[in-house]
Scaffold this motif. Structure first.
Motif, mmCIF file in Angstrom:
data_model
loop_
_atom_site.group_PDB
_atom_site.id
_atom_site.type_symbol
_atom_site.label_atom_id
_atom_site.label_comp_id
_atom_site.label_asym_id
_atom_site.label_seq_id
_atom_site.Cartn_x
_atom_site.Cartn_y
_atom_site.Cartn_z
ATOM 1 N N UNK A 1 46.445 83.321 62.074
ATOM 2 C CA UNK A 1 45.042 83.214 61.683
ATOM 3 C C UNK A 1 44.601 81.794 62.001
ATOM 4 N N UNK A 2 43.596 81.683 62.829
ATOM 5 C CA UNK A 2 43.166 80.365 63.324
ATOM 6 C C UNK A 2 44.341 79.601 63.924
ATOM 7 N N UNK A 3 45.184 80.337 64.694
ATOM 8 C CA UNK A 3 46.346 79.773 65.412
ATOM 9 C C UNK A 3 47.415 79.212 64.472
ATOM 10 N N UNK A 4 47.411 79.604 63.210
ATOM 11 C CA UNK A 4 48.430 79.158 62.257
ATOM 12 C C UNK A 4 49.216 80.379 61.793
ATOM 13 N N UNK A 5 50.533 80.280 61.865
ATOM 14 C CA UNK A 5 51.392 81.361 61.364
ATOM 15 C C UNK A 5 51.126 81.540 59.863
ATOM 16 N N UNK A 6 50.810 82.771 59.449
ATOM 17 C CA UNK A 6 50.425 82.992 58.049
ATOM 18 C C UNK A 6 51.574 82.644 57.099
ATOM 19 N N UNK A 7 52.831 82.661 57.586
ATOM 20 C CA UNK A 7 53.963 82.295 56.724
ATOM 21 C C UNK A 7 54.013 80.801 56.454
ATOM 22 N N UNK A 8 53.256 80.035 57.235
ATOM 23 C CA UNK A 8 53.209 78.591 57.017
ATOM 24 C C UNK A 8 52.098 78.172 56.067
ATOM 25 N N UNK A 9 51.235 79.111 55.713
ATOM 26 C CA UNK A 9 50.096 78.776 54.856
ATOM 27 C C UNK A 9 50.528 78.615 53.406
ATOM 28 N N UNK A 10 49.831 77.727 52.693
ATOM 29 C CA UNK A 10 50.076 77.562 51.269
ATOM 30 C C UNK A 10 49.631 78.788 50.495
ATOM 31 N N UNK A 11 50.144 78.924 49.286
ATOM 32 C CA UNK A 11 49.811 80.082 48.465
ATOM 33 C C UNK A 11 48.304 80.121 48.191
ATOM 34 N N UNK A 12 47.689 81.273 48.419
ATOM 35 C CA UNK A 12 46.266 81.443 48.174
ATOM 36 C C UNK A 12 45.393 81.175 49.385
ATOM 37 N N UNK A 13 45.931 80.535 50.414
ATOM 38 C CA UNK A 13 45.117 80.215 51.592
ATOM 39 C C UNK A 13 44.666 81.487 52.313
ATOM 40 N N UNK A 14 45.608 82.411 52.548
ATOM 41 C CA UNK A 14 45.252 83.618 53.286
ATOM 42 C C UNK A 14 44.344 84.523 52.466
ATOM 43 N N UNK A 15 44.604 84.641 51.166
ATOM 44 C CA UNK A 15 43.778 85.530 50.344
ATOM 45 C C UNK A 15 42.349 85.011 50.213
ATOM 46 N N UNK A 16 42.148 83.692 50.368
ATOM 47 C CA UNK A 16 40.787 83.158 50.345
ATOM 48 C C UNK A 16 40.045 83.458 51.638
#
Length: 604
Positions: free
Chosen positions: A424-439
């Protein structure tokens, strides 16, 4: 029925028997764990218990002293002084008041400790449920999870209520043994036989009770599971006339649980009277031998009264020891089941990266994504590679079982792929902090769940959204007209699971729930299947005309839905077979054309 026993997380949940000779040792470890968790509260409860124990010994001493210095002189001399009576009364009342203070402190702080431990562990279990991935929940029945968080936690710490009393009883026993030997060693040995007998009886009790308690805890979970299934499937049960079958299924498990609990009751019925009788037998033995020793002049009358009364007041503390030791098998069984949850692995790991700021649509891409469900011979998704530029809308179309819903779950990270990655936006979703993807991303599923709350409560889910935002979301979801017609508008209670609304109305509220959050990436898994095509077209065209700043992924069946998308991805057997416009795929992909025509033919 499987063998009930310890479910070690490293043994894939296979039940293996617990060595029953380790129950007491593990029970004492659990006691230590509880004390370490609530040390100050336990210390306060222990002080109250120690005060009660000391005053119990003191009351025996006072009774002996009153007998020797007031009652016997009164009989021998025929008179008693007012001062002696006053001192005796004050001593008895003073000891009684201190005992009352000890009882209140012991019970109050023991209750606080027990309920704090239970509440703390329920919170831990609930947090663990929220941390564990969807795949873990799919392997564990809901009824069992409810039992873990409720009856198992309660069983694990039920022994805490009598624990301070039992610890105070140990102190009381030490004081008693010393006092007995200082008073009359012979009578001390006669009565002291009861103490090792108590522990011997409890060791035998734990060996016999442990497997029965473990089985009872498992059966409670199974009964809870069946009840939950029956409630959840009430519509299916009633429409197919399966009430009698469900009643019989529930009755069969409850009958097994009943028999198991009767077995537990029989064991308790055998051991409890033995525990109750031991202090009484000790008192009788002391009186029988003590009378002869008083007659021979080997001991004084007041000493015999002191010792006999001491064993009388020892009965309750000794029973407290029995209560704690008797509850340890149940506590160990409950704790094992709770520990299985708390030590479960597979929680979703998070990174530290954040998505770029702004309210614009998100870029979405997958790279060689492969996913297989546990136990399935072949992957559900295989080497899925696609990209969805920001602001574009795509429709994912495919036959039943092609992996469409699984792909949606992977895109919002309800499950992680076995191989490949989602960007998502060229960032692996597993690298995102908690809550980033759900927002940033929201999934609306075909199966809609509404809480027993108001319409507004189901849209906001407790988040801070204005009434105007709620109505805007309802309008975009084509739900504003029927919500306005409800008795209290957005403040109308919808009932459990939205029971007062139709399927289409529930779906539109669920869609409004997603839209009010203004996601940058909106995924709809056949989220408008329960509304008629006219309303669906109005919803989708409304999203487009509103200039909704989101990338939209729609799992679609209806031709009207498919044609509104910028592009179509044709999925079959877990693989992308083709991609392009609806018109182009109809010309070049016979499988796609046949599928869409079949949907049209049945009026989907």
């Amino acid at each position: 029925m499987a063998v009930v026993g310890w479910r070690h997380p490293l043994l894939n949940g296979v039940a293996v028997p617990r060595p029953h000779d380790r129950v007491l040792r593990r029970g004492f470890q659990l006691i230590g764990q509880g004390i370490r968790t609530q040390p100050k509260i336990f210390a306060a409860a222990l002080f109250g218990s120690a005060l009660f124990g000391a005053m119990s010994v003191g009351s025996a001493y006072v009774m002996g002293a009153v007998t020797g210095r007031v009652i016997l002189p009164a009989f021998s001399e025929g008179r008693v002084t007012t001062g002696a009576l006053a001192v005796a009364a004050l001593a008895i009342i003073g000891v009684a008041i201190l005992k009352i203070v000890g009882i209140i402190g012991r019970r109050l702080f023991a209750g606080i400790m027990q309920y704090r431990l239970q509440a703390g562990y329920r919170r831990q279990v609930t947090r663990q449920y929220l941390r564990l991935p969807l795949s873990w929940h799919q392997q564990h029945p809901t009824g069992q999870l409810l039992s873990n968080a409720n009856s198992d936690v309660e069983a694990a710490w039920f022994f805490v209520a009598p624990l301070p009393f039992a610890c105070g009883a140990v102190l009381m026993l030490v004081i008693t043994i010393v006092a007995l030997f200082l008073t009359d060693p012979v009578l001390a040995i006669v009565g002291g036989v009861v103490i090792p007998l108590v522990f011997a009886v409890n060791i035998a009790y734990s060996r016999v009770m442990s497997p029965r308690i473990s089985r009872a805890q498992q059966l409670r979970a199974e009964v809870s599971e069946i009840a939950h299934e029956s409630f959840d499937a009430a519509l299916v049960v009633k429409t197919l006339g399966r009430e009698r079958h469900e009643i019989d299924r529930f009755a069969e498990r409850t009958a097994v649980l009943r028999d198991c609990l009767i077995s537990v009751g029989r064991v308790r019925g055998l051991f409890d009277p033995i525990m109750e009788s031991l202090p009484t037998l000790a008192t009788l033995a002391v009186l029988t031998i003590g009378v002869g020793r008083v007659a021979s002049g080997d001991t004084a009358t007041e000493d015999l009264v002191f010792i006999a009364y001491l064993f009388t007041v020892l009965a309750l503390p000794i029973r407290a020891l029995g209560w704690v030791l008797g509850e340890l098998p149940r506590a160990v069984a409950g704790n094992d089941r709770v520990t299985d949850v708390l030590t479960a692995t597979g929680e979703t790991p998070y990174g530290t990266q954040v998505l770029p700021g702004g309210d614009g649509p998100a870029d979405l891409a997958t790279k060689e994504v492969t996913f297989a469900y546990a136990g399935q011979p072949s992957p559900t998704l295989e080497r899925i590679t696609m990209d969805v530029p920001a602001g574009r809308s795509i429709a994912i179309v495919g036959p039943t079982g092609s992996g469409k819903s699984t792909l949606a779950n992977v895109l919002v990270r309800l499950v992680d792929p076995d191989n490949g990655k989602v960007l998502v936006d060229d960032i692996d979703v597993r690298s995102l902090g908690q809550g980033e993807l759900t927002r940033a991303a929201t999934l609306v599923t075909q199966t809609t769940f509404l809480f027993d709350d108001t319409v507004a409560g189901n849209v906001t889910l407790g988040a801070d959204y204005s009434t105007e935002s709620v109505w805007d979301a309802l309008r975009l979801a084509s739900a504003d007209e029927f919500v306005e017609a409800l008795p209290e508008g957005v403040d109308t209670q919808v009932g459990e699971r939205g029971a007062t609304l139709s399927g289409g109305q529930r779906q539109r509220i669920a869609l409004a729930r997603a839209l009010v959050r203004r996601p940058r990436l909106l995924l709809m898994d056949d989220a408008t299947s329960s509304v008629d095509p006219t309303v669906e077209a109005r919803i989708l065209s409304g999203l487009r005309s509103a200039g909704w700043p989101a990338t939209v992924v729609v799992i679609a069946y209806r031709k009207a839905t498919i044609t509104l998308a910028d592009e179509v991805v044709f999925l079959a057997d877990g693989q992308i077979m083709a991609r392009g416009s609806h018109e182009a795929l109809q010309r070049t992909e016979p499988g796609y054309a046949a599928l869409v025509q079949a949907y049209d033919a049945v009026g989907v």
